[in-house]
Design a protein around this motif. Structure first.
Motif, mmCIF file in Angstrom:
data_model
loop_
_atom_site.group_PDB
_atom_site.id
_atom_site.type_symbol
_atom_site.label_atom_id
_atom_site.label_comp_id
_atom_site.label_asym_id
_atom_site.label_seq_id
_atom_site.Cartn_x
_atom_site.Cartn_y
_atom_site.Cartn_z
ATOM 1 N N LEU A 45 19.619 1.201 41.139
ATOM 2 C CA LEU A 45 20.493 2.264 41.213
ATOM 3 C C LEU A 45 19.390 3.520 40.775
ATOM 4 O O LEU A 45 18.652 3.244 39.851
ATOM 5 N N TRP A 47 19.775 7.831 40.189
ATOM 6 C CA TRP A 47 20.376 9.103 40.014
ATOM 7 C C TRP A 47 19.758 9.944 41.090
ATOM 8 O O TRP A 47 18.579 10.167 40.826
ATOM 9 N N TYR A 95 25.959 6.954 47.077
ATOM 10 C CA TYR A 95 27.023 6.854 46.623
ATOM 11 C C TYR A 95 27.548 8.194 45.854
ATOM 12 O O TYR A 95 26.578 8.820 45.340
ATOM 13 N N GLN A 104 28.681 11.240 22.469
ATOM 14 C CA GLN A 104 27.350 10.462 22.492
ATOM 15 C C GLN A 104 27.254 9.495 23.768
ATOM 16 O O GLN A 104 26.825 8.630 23.987
ATOM 17 N N ASN A 106 28.094 9.031 28.462
ATOM 18 C CA ASN A 106 28.453 9.583 29.683
ATOM 19 C C ASN A 106 28.668 8.415 30.465
ATOM 20 O O ASN A 106 27.821 7.314 30.421
ATOM 21 N N PHE A 108 29.881 6.769 34.640
ATOM 22 C CA PHE A 108 30.322 7.103 36.040
ATOM 23 C C PHE A 108 31.432 6.175 36.401
ATOM 24 O O PHE A 108 30.986 5.120 36.389
ATOM 25 N N ASP A 109 32.618 6.745 36.866
ATOM 26 C CA ASP A 109 33.632 5.960 37.205
ATOM 27 C C ASP A 109 34.693 6.808 37.816
ATOM 28 O O ASP A 109 35.180 7.763 37.177
ATOM 29 N N TRP A 111 33.197 4.914 41.713
ATOM 30 C CA TRP A 111 31.927 5.196 42.660
ATOM 31 C C TRP A 111 33.061 5.087 43.822
ATOM 32 O O TRP A 111 33.857 4.312 44.088
ATOM 33 N N GLY A 112 32.471 5.845 45.026
ATOM 34 C CA GLY A 112 32.564 5.494 46.424
ATOM 35 C C GLY A 112 31.996 4.134 46.822
ATOM 36 O O GLY A 112 31.352 3.655 46.326
ATOM 37 N N TYR B 31 24.966 6.237 23.798
ATOM 38 C CA TYR B 31 25.508 5.148 24.129
ATOM 39 C C TYR B 31 25.187 4.799 25.531
ATOM 40 O O TYR B 31 25.174 5.565 26.411
ATOM 41 N N SER B 33 26.266 3.024 29.299
ATOM 42 C CA SER B 33 27.153 2.550 30.138
ATOM 43 C C SER B 33 26.501 1.232 30.947
ATOM 44 O O SER B 33 25.663 1.269 31.132
ATOM 45 N N TYR B 35 27.452 -1.561 34.314
ATOM 46 C CA TYR B 35 28.030 -1.337 35.805
ATOM 47 C C TYR B 35 27.763 -2.739 36.129
ATOM 48 O O TYR B 35 26.632 -3.320 36.022
ATOM 49 N N GLN B 37 27.672 -4.951 39.681
ATOM 50 C CA GLN B 37 27.549 -4.639 41.350
ATOM 51 C C GLN B 37 27.082 -6.061 42.045
ATOM 52 O O GLN B 37 26.251 -6.741 41.766
ATOM 53 N N GLN B 41 28.667 -4.417 47.502
ATOM 54 C CA GLN B 41 29.783 -3.767 46.941
ATOM 55 C C GLN B 41 29.348 -2.490 46.071
ATOM 56 O O GLN B 41 27.928 -2.487 45.842
ATOM 57 N N ALA B 42 30.073 -1.541 45.938
ATOM 58 C CA ALA B 42 29.649 -0.601 44.874
ATOM 59 C C ALA B 42 29.674 -0.752 43.770
ATOM 60 O O ALA B 42 30.257 -1.918 43.153
ATOM 61 N N PRO B 43 28.975 -0.519 42.711
ATOM 62 C CA PRO B 43 28.942 -0.598 41.148
ATOM 63 C C PRO B 43 30.323 -0.351 40.705
ATOM 64 O O PRO B 43 31.106 0.574 41.153
ATOM 65 N N LEU B 45 32.352 0.069 36.928
ATOM 66 C CA LEU B 45 32.147 0.297 35.369
ATOM 67 C C LEU B 45 32.743 -0.867 34.685
ATOM 68 O O LEU B 45 33.772 -1.095 34.869
ATOM 69 N N TYR B 86 23.583 -3.215 35.568
ATOM 70 C CA TYR B 86 22.796 -2.147 35.411
ATOM 71 C C TYR B 86 23.242 -1.339 33.851
ATOM 72 O O TYR B 86 24.336 -1.114 33.995
ATOM 73 N N ASN B 88 23.019 2.444 31.873
ATOM 74 C CA ASN B 88 22.829 3.866 32.220
ATOM 75 C C ASN B 88 22.972 4.667 30.827
ATOM 76 O O ASN B 88 23.701 4.373 29.941
ATOM 77 N N ARG B 90 20.408 8.350 29.141
ATOM 78 C CA ARG B 90 20.000 9.761 29.707
ATOM 79 C C ARG B 90 18.531 9.617 29.357
ATOM 80 O O ARG B 90 17.867 8.861 28.630
ATOM 81 N N ASN B 95 18.698 13.850 31.742
ATOM 82 C CA ASN B 95 19.481 13.452 33.063
ATOM 83 C C ASN B 95 19.612 11.937 33.157
ATOM 84 O O ASN B 95 19.191 11.258 32.329
ATOM 85 N N PRO B 96 20.688 11.622 33.831
ATOM 86 C CA PRO B 96 21.228 10.353 33.955
ATOM 87 C C PRO B 96 19.970 9.425 34.523
ATOM 88 O O PRO B 96 19.121 10.026 35.056
ATOM 89 N N PHE B 98 19.113 5.110 35.164
ATOM 90 C CA PHE B 98 19.722 3.754 35.258
ATOM 91 C C PHE B 98 18.338 2.731 34.627
ATOM 92 O O PHE B 98 17.187 3.125 35.456
ATOM 93 N N GLY B 100 16.340 -0.853 35.356
ATOM 94 C CA GLY B 100 16.143 -1.516 36.622
ATOM 95 C C GLY B 100 17.274 -2.558 37.095
ATOM 96 O O GLY B 100 17.079 -3.129 38.372
#
Lengths: 121, 107
Positions: A45, A47, A95, A104, A106, A108-109, A111-112, B31, B33, B35, B37, B41-43, B45, B86, B88, B90, B95-96, B98, B100
């Motif tokens: 993935l 961003w 996506y 602290q 963020n 993503f939820d 997703w399309g 922290y 997050s 995912y 996958q 299919q889409a990822p 959370l 995956y 995720n 910053r 910026n976000p 991910f 590998g």
């Protein structure tokens, strides 16, 4: 049900343009930041871009800066990605994903389902 | 290159516990997050914040963090947990980013 549905993908020649759309439903779209995330075939993935709820803050990955433009229309509950000067390396499933944040953190939820963009001559 | 590092592949025997890790300097401040996958299919959370599961995610999934390492633990792995995972967080610009990805095989 919270749902995101992308559209607009397809086959385009190098140097061409494409506009992706993401239709949101089931939540107050205007209250959330939104993102585009892509995944090249067989890869991880990546961003691509983020836009705040009122479009005041916009960010891009270095790989697309100057070529892609993110935008949104809160009245239409829609997110967009205008992609210009496309390159072969932009080939990916794109996506859209809703952004949420906490202390602290963020995430993503949801997703399309994604839309495939293929850049090839 | 990603600023979050994950092992490319991990395997676990059915019903056993597996930990998938993610390393990066930003994890000292944010922290991760996580995912899941599955192919085609889409990822989805599975963990966010300190250790929160979205509705519908089984409680065998949990998250933890220490220093620059975040971990996703699956306690009692099931066949349906076989997937790519995956992390995720910053990057240095805020910026976000991910990791590998880790391919989990359930044996």
């Amino acid at each position: 049900e919270v749902q995101l549905v992308e559209s607009g993908g397809g086959l385009v020649k190098p140097g061409g343009s494409l506009r992706l759309s993401c239709a949101a439903s089931g939540f107050t779209f205007s209250s959330y930041s939104m993102n585009w995330v892509r995944q090249a075939p067989g890869k991880g993935l990546e961003w691509v871009s983020s836009i705040s709820s009122s479009s005041s803050y916009i960010y891009y990955a270095d790989s697309v800066k100057g070529r892609f433009t993110i935008s949104r229309d809160n009245a239409k509950n829609s997110l967009y990605l205008q992609m210009n000067s496309l390159r072969a390396e932009d080939t990916a499933v794109y996506y859209c994903a809703r952004d949420s944040s906490g202390w602290q953190a963020n995430w993503f939820d949801p997703w399309g389902q994604g839309t495939l963009v293929t850049v090839s001559s | 290159s990603s600023e979050l590092t994950q092992d490319p592949a991990v395997s676990v025997a059915l019903g056993q516990t597996v930990r998938i890790t993610c390393q990066g300097d930003s994890l000292r401040s944010y922290y991760a997050s996580w995912y899941q996958q599955k192919p085609g299919q889409a990822p989805v959370l599975v963990i966010y914040g300190k250790n929160n599961r979205p509705s519908g995610i089984p409680d065998r999934f949990s998250g933890s963090s220490s220093g620059n390492t975040a971990s996703l633990t699956i306690t009692g792995a099931q066949a349906e947990d076989e997937a790519d995972y995956y992390c995720n967080s910053r990057d240095s610009s805020g910026n976000p980013v991910f990791g590998g990805g880790t391919k989990l095989t359930v044996l």
